[in-house]
Scaffold this motif. Structure first.
Motif, PDB file in Angstrom:
ATOM      1  N   LEU A  50       0.828  -1.203   0.000  1.00 44.66           N
ATOM      2  CA  LEU A  50       0.000   0.000   0.000  1.00 44.66           C
ATOM      3  C   LEU A  50       0.866   1.256   0.000  1.00 44.66           C
ATOM      4  CD1 LEU A  50      -2.931   1.104   0.226  1.00 44.66           C
ATOM      5  CD2 LEU A  50      -2.617   1.055   2.700  1.00 44.66           C
ATOM      6  N   LEU A  51       1.892   1.275   0.849  1.00 49.54           N
ATOM      7  CA  LEU A  51       2.793   2.428   0.901  1.00 49.54           C
ATOM      8  C   LEU A  51       3.544   2.600  -0.409  1.00 49.54           C
ATOM      9  CD1 LEU A  51       4.280   2.047   4.501  1.00 49.54           C
ATOM     10  CD2 LEU A  51       2.496   3.635   3.731  1.00 49.54           C
ATOM     11  N   ALA A  52       4.010   1.493  -0.986  1.00 52.69           N
ATOM     12  CA  ALA A  52       4.714   1.566  -2.274  1.00 52.69           C
ATOM     13  C   ALA A  52       3.814   2.176  -3.341  1.00 52.69           C
ATOM     14  CB  ALA A  52       5.197   0.185  -2.696  1.00 52.69           C
ATOM     15  N   LYS A  53       2.576   1.738  -3.381  1.00 51.05           N
ATOM     16  CA  LYS A  53       1.629   2.283  -4.354  1.00 51.05           C
ATOM     17  C   LYS A  53       1.448   3.784  -4.145  1.00 51.05           C
ATOM     18  CE  LYS A  53      -3.020   1.609  -6.176  1.00 51.05           C
ATOM     19  NZ  LYS A  53      -4.256   0.847  -6.073  1.00 51.05           N
ATOM     20  N   GLY A  54       1.315   4.201  -2.893  1.00 54.20           N
ATOM     21  CA  GLY A  54       1.160   5.618  -2.578  1.00 54.20           C
ATOM     22  C   GLY A  54       2.387   6.440  -2.912  1.00 54.20           C
ATOM     23  N   LEU A  55       3.540   5.793  -3.000  1.00 55.08           N
ATOM     24  CA  LEU A  55       4.787   6.470  -3.336  1.00 55.08           C
ATOM     25  C   LEU A  55       5.187   6.231  -4.794  1.00 55.08           C
ATOM     26  CD1 LEU A  55       6.724   5.653  -0.038  1.00 55.08           C
ATOM     27  CD2 LEU A  55       5.817   7.890  -0.740  1.00 55.08           C
ATOM     28  N   ASN A  56       4.218   5.819  -5.600  1.00 50.60           N
ATOM     29  CA  ASN A  56       4.457   5.537  -7.023  1.00 50.60           C
ATOM     30  C   ASN A  56       5.651   4.601  -7.202  1.00 50.60           C
ATOM     31  OD1 ASN A  56       2.353   7.269  -7.686  1.00 50.60           O
ATOM     32  ND2 ASN A  56       3.711   9.014  -7.896  1.00 50.60           N
ATOM     33  N   SER A  57       5.667   3.540  -6.418  1.00 54.04           N
ATOM     34  CA  SER A  57       6.769   2.587  -6.423  1.00 54.04           C
ATOM     35  C   SER A  57       6.228   1.169  -6.517  1.00 54.04           C
ATOM     36  CB  SER A  57       7.606   2.737  -5.149  1.00 54.04           C
ATOM     37  OG  SER A  57       8.149   4.025  -5.066  1.00 54.04           O
ATOM     38  N   GLN A  58       7.139   0.226  -6.636  1.00 50.43           N
ATOM     39  CA  GLN A  58       6.790  -1.181  -6.745  1.00 50.43           C
ATOM     40  C   GLN A  58       7.733  -1.980  -5.872  1.00 50.43           C
ATOM     41  OE1 GLN A  58       4.279  -2.485  -8.779  1.00 50.43           O
ATOM     42  NE2 GLN A  58       4.706  -4.439  -7.823  1.00 50.43           N
TER      43      GLN A  58
END
Length: 109
Positions: A50-58
């Motif tokens: 979820l945090l990765a998605k919010g940070l435009n990351s994978q």
């Protein structure tokens, strides 16, 4: 390992110019919750996703033997073209298709 991951989360957030309070709008995590996660948390995998998605990351698992190649590609592929592998005028800039990713997941295709 956890502290390195938490540092990466913080560095990514800062690179995007976000404050901890911005994560509330991005992923529904309050500033206090995010601050706790970023400073000393031990987040669950679904929270990390979820945090990765919010940070435009994978999130990605990278085999240790491929880590140097992945880092080299990431440094070379800076978004502003100023990375370590930025091409000089008239020089062909290396592309991802030039092979550093081949075999990354154990498939040599």
């Amino acid at each position: 390992m956890i502290s390195s991951l938490l540092e990466q989360l913080k560095n990514r957030r800062l690179a995007l110019g976000l404050k901890q309070s911005d994560m509330m709008l991005r992923v529904g995590v309050s500033r206090q919750q995010y601050q706790r996660l970023e400073s000393k948390g031990n987040p669950r995998l679904d929270t990390l996703e979820l945090l990765a998605k919010g940070l435009n990351s994978q999130l990605m698992l990278i085999p240790k033997e491929k880590l140097a190649a992945v880092r080299a590609v990431l440094e070379r592929e800076a978004p502003d073209g100023e990375g370590a592998g930025a091409a000089s005028p008239g020089e062909k800039k290396p592309q991802l298709s030039d092979d550093p990713w081949q075999g990354l997941l154990g498939d040599d295709s």
